[in-house]
Design an enzyme around this catalytic site. Sequence first.
Site, PDB file in Angstrom:
ATOM      1  N   ASN A  46      24.736  73.655  43.424  1.00  0.00           N
ATOM      2  CA  ASN A  46      24.585  75.101  43.568  1.00  0.00           C
ATOM      3  C   ASN A  46      24.282  75.445  45.017  1.00  0.00           C
ATOM      4  O   ASN A  46      23.520  74.738  45.677  1.00  0.00           O
ATOM      5  CB  ASN A  46      23.448  75.615  42.682  1.00  0.00           C
ATOM      6  CG  ASN A  46      23.743  75.447  41.205  1.00  0.00           C
ATOM      7  OD1 ASN A  46      24.647  74.709  40.832  1.00  0.00           O
ATOM      8  ND2 ASN A  46      22.996  76.119  40.372  1.00  0.00           N
ATOM      9  N   GLU A 101      27.948  77.898  41.156  1.00  0.00           N
ATOM     10  CA  GLU A 101      27.757  76.550  40.615  1.00  0.00           C
ATOM     11  C   GLU A 101      29.058  75.769  40.787  1.00  0.00           C
ATOM     12  O   GLU A 101      30.080  76.127  40.211  1.00  0.00           O
ATOM     13  CB  GLU A 101      27.350  76.621  39.145  1.00  0.00           C
ATOM     14  CG  GLU A 101      26.097  77.463  38.913  1.00  0.00           C
ATOM     15  CD  GLU A 101      25.738  77.581  37.444  1.00  0.00           C
ATOM     16  OE1 GLU A 101      25.931  76.593  36.699  1.00  0.00           O
ATOM     17  OE2 GLU A 101      25.275  78.651  37.042  1.00  0.00           O
TER      18      GLU A 101
END
Length: 198
Positions: A46, A101
């Site tokens: 992330n 993500e």
Amino acid sequence: MRPDGPRDPVTGPDSGPEPPFPIKLSGPVIKGFGRGSKELGIPTANIPPDGLSDYPDLQVGVYYGVVALDPSRFTSETTILPAVLSIGYNPFYKNTTRSVEIHIMPPLSSPSPTANGEAGQVKFNKLPDFYGTKLNLLILGYIRPEYDYVSLEALVEDIRIDCEVARQSLQRKAYVSYLSGQDCSEAVQEQRKWLTSF
């Protein structure tokens, strides 16, 4: 909810990325919600969503592209790898903050770990923890919108398909040059240079 029916095996024009792509995002790898590896078996890197402010019209959803990690944390050589990523709120988990993500996939020359198998039996690509490592991301195409799902298994199965769509899309000549550096235009060379600059 996810619509019924088969998914397209590739997305984006065969001639290569078209505006707004490619999109550049970068940042240090940060801790996410902790679900990628634990619940889904799909590790993600992330990065902060700050850079998305440069792209106010970018819709939430699943995308594909290429990434590079600062080699000082790993080896002396920077490798550009394929990636599939989610930008958004993940309706299945009812997130209230937007996230970026990124699932980093193995090289296209490697056997695909997601080509076959039912949800729960697929081995997604895993890398060592690299929190704090700078990551450069070049988004090359859009795969699909975000969906809510009736089960965790349905979510994992769609992510497996996302990985395959990303692989197939990136294997086309106009896209694979971002990974290989071969037969690429001056513009792609500049983008590869940006990817590997840390």
